[in-house]
Design a protein around this motif. Structure first.
Motif, PDB file in Angstrom:
ATOM      1  N   LYS A   1       5.433   5.399   1.086  1.00  0.00           N
ATOM      2  CA  LYS A   1       5.802   5.412   2.505  1.00  0.00           C
ATOM      3  C   LYS A   1       5.641   4.027   3.111  1.00  0.00           C
ATOM      4  O   LYS A   1       6.490   3.569   3.872  1.00  0.00           O
ATOM      5  N   ASN A   2       4.544   3.364   2.757  1.00  0.00           N
ATOM      6  CA  ASN A   2       4.343   1.972   3.158  1.00  0.00           C
ATOM      7  C   ASN A   2       5.571   1.127   2.875  1.00  0.00           C
ATOM      8  O   ASN A   2       6.046   0.397   3.731  1.00  0.00           O
TER       9      ASN A   2
ATOM     10  N   LEU B   1       0.850  -0.284  10.414  1.00  0.00           N
ATOM     11  CA  LEU B   1       2.281  -0.598  10.476  1.00  0.00           C
ATOM     12  C   LEU B   1       3.012   0.276  11.492  1.00  0.00           C
ATOM     13  O   LEU B   1       3.897  -0.188  12.208  1.00  0.00           O
TER      14      LEU B   1
ATOM     15  N   ASN C   1      -0.638   1.798   6.294  1.00  0.00           N
ATOM     16  CA  ASN C   1       0.419   2.600   6.898  1.00  0.00           C
ATOM     17  C   ASN C   1       0.245   2.719   8.397  1.00  0.00           C
ATOM     18  O   ASN C   1       1.165   2.501   9.169  1.00  0.00           O
TER      19      ASN C   1
ATOM     20  N   LEU D   1       8.514   1.699   4.993  1.00  0.00           N
ATOM     21  CA  LEU D   1       8.307   1.185   6.346  1.00  0.00           C
ATOM     22  C   LEU D   1       8.499  -0.321   6.417  1.00  0.00           C
ATOM     23  O   LEU D   1       9.053  -0.839   7.389  1.00  0.00           O
ATOM     24  N   THR D   2       8.025  -1.021   5.399  1.00  0.00           N
ATOM     25  CA  THR D   2       8.113  -2.483   5.451  1.00  0.00           C
ATOM     26  C   THR D   2       9.471  -2.995   5.018  1.00  0.00           C
ATOM     27  O   THR D   2       9.945  -3.994   5.544  1.00  0.00           O
ATOM     28  N   LEU D   3      10.074  -2.320   4.057  1.00  0.00           N
ATOM     29  CA  LEU D   3      11.249  -2.919   3.432  1.00  0.00           C
ATOM     30  C   LEU D   3      12.553  -2.471   4.073  1.00  0.00           C
ATOM     31  O   LEU D   3      13.551  -3.154   3.964  1.00  0.00           O
TER      32      LEU D   3
ATOM     33  N   VAL E   1      12.345  -8.072  -2.667  1.00  0.00           N
ATOM     34  CA  VAL E   1      13.508  -7.247  -2.384  1.00  0.00           C
ATOM     35  C   VAL E   1      14.571  -8.140  -1.768  1.00  0.00           C
ATOM     36  O   VAL E   1      14.323  -8.825  -0.769  1.00  0.00           O
TER      37      VAL E   1
ATOM     38  N   ALA F   1      -4.353   2.380   1.461  1.00  0.00           N
ATOM     39  CA  ALA F   1      -2.902   2.422   1.662  1.00  0.00           C
ATOM     40  C   ALA F   1      -2.584   3.144   2.972  1.00  0.00           C
ATOM     41  O   ALA F   1      -1.720   2.711   3.738  1.00  0.00           O
TER      42      ALA F   1
ATOM     43  N   HIS G   1       7.569  -9.577  -0.165  1.00  0.00           N
ATOM     44  CA  HIS G   1       6.866  -8.730   0.795  1.00  0.00           C
ATOM     45  C   HIS G   1       5.443  -8.531   0.295  1.00  0.00           C
ATOM     46  O   HIS G   1       5.223  -7.828  -0.694  1.00  0.00           O
TER      47      HIS G   1
END
Lengths: 191, 191
Positions: free
Chosen positions: A137-138, B141, B138, A141-143, B61, B134, B66
DNA sequence: TCAAAACGTTCACCCAGGTTAATAAATTAG
DNA sequence: CTAATTTATTAACCTGGGTGAACGTTTTGA
């Protein structure tokens, strides 16, 4: 419950006796739609296995709900944070449909760790799975942009899109309902 | 290494013999700044304990790095995803300083699970910690703005801000260096 | 020690998503 | 079956962070 037995077998191989012993420790509970299995401030004393239905967990920050994840029948979930530390939870666990859960208490689990050491492995595998899920999920969210996250969700977890109201999905994606509407509109046009 | 012995004791209590046996399985390695402990495509065969120094893990990516997390001396890290599944990794692990690591191979760990069952607990606790970490990331973020995330980082992990170049921090926060510069400027003005 | 490379800042412009509020559509409960 | 409630959409306006490019500053290594 056959489904749970099979599910357990994916983690550890138990004899029928061991499984039965395990199963006897569980409490089965039927819960209506929109009821809470856990509230902020409570200590999370159980892990939940979903026999039927669907839940989400969310936190409330400055009056706003933030949905962390959705789970359907066949999944385990617990607020690990509170479950492990036995400190008050910061999250809510809420049913999104009429739901049937098997509840495994922390006490029982610790008892199982001692009595049937294979369960240490079960605990480890659960934690590892939980970790991989959280990291995944991280990553999204970031990518990914909100639109990409939505497409990703449609692809990866169509059940969510089918069974969960949109404003919860928006909350899960980290956007507001108007934004999700815009995204959906954009996608509908480009098809 | 006394520090590692104490660290292990926080997870499981080992006799001196058990610890020594464990310690003998480790490979100690000194690594220069900016060297890679793992590359995308490789299978992650080891977990790393940092005796000295500092690493980050990141993914690439569309040509862009990242940064997922930073770790300092006293921490364990591994690409769990690849380590558990023994599939090719999607991440890089890179030193940010001259670093000394103790390497624990997957093979050894599984051997330890069998030979000294306490290690199952170690494995579980590591996975649980990883999960909580993690999930915490999350949360920051989803719940915080970039500026809040930066303030949070300063508060919670001052070492990162002190020891890690800013563009990696920007990457960790999910923003670009110019944005981090703006944020820093804003904060400097409002003080 | 000093040139090259890496790193950090600033600027101008752009855009995805937030906000507020109104309205429409769908669900639910009585 | 219908009123009340919940959920979804749309519009107008705002803003934080992205982009590209120029320009300092610091670090590095030969």
């Amino acid at each position: 419950m056959a489904a749970l037995k099979e599910r357990m077998a994916q983690f550890i191989s138990l004899t029928s006796e061991e499984y039965d012993y395990f199963y006897q420790q569980l409490t089965i509970k039927k819960v209506k739609k929109k009821e809470k299995l856990l509230q902020e401030g409570e200590i999370c004393t159980h892990a939940f296995y979903l026999l039927e239905g669907c839940i989400r967990y969310y936190t409330v920050v400055e009056g706003e709900e933030h949905t962390g994840q959705f789970f359907f029948e066949g999944s385990w979930y617990s607020d690990y944070d509170s479950f492990l530390s036995q400190m008050p939870s910061k999250q809510y666990i809420e049913t999104l449909e009429k739901t049937k859960v098997a509840m495994l208490s922390k006490k029982t689990l610790e008892h199982l760790y001692t009595k049937i050491p294979k369960f240490e492995r079960f605990g480890r595998l659960m934690a590892e799975r939980a970790y991989l899920g959280a990291r995944k999920k991280n990553e999204t969210l970031t990518l990914l942009s909100a639109e990409e996250r939505y497409l990703h969700l449609i692809q990866q977890r169509p059940k969510v899109v089918e069974r969960v109201p949109q404003h919860y999905i928006a909350s899960y994606l980290g956007i507001k309902p108007p934004s999700l509407s815009r995204i959906r509109k954009r996608l509908a046009q480009n098809r």
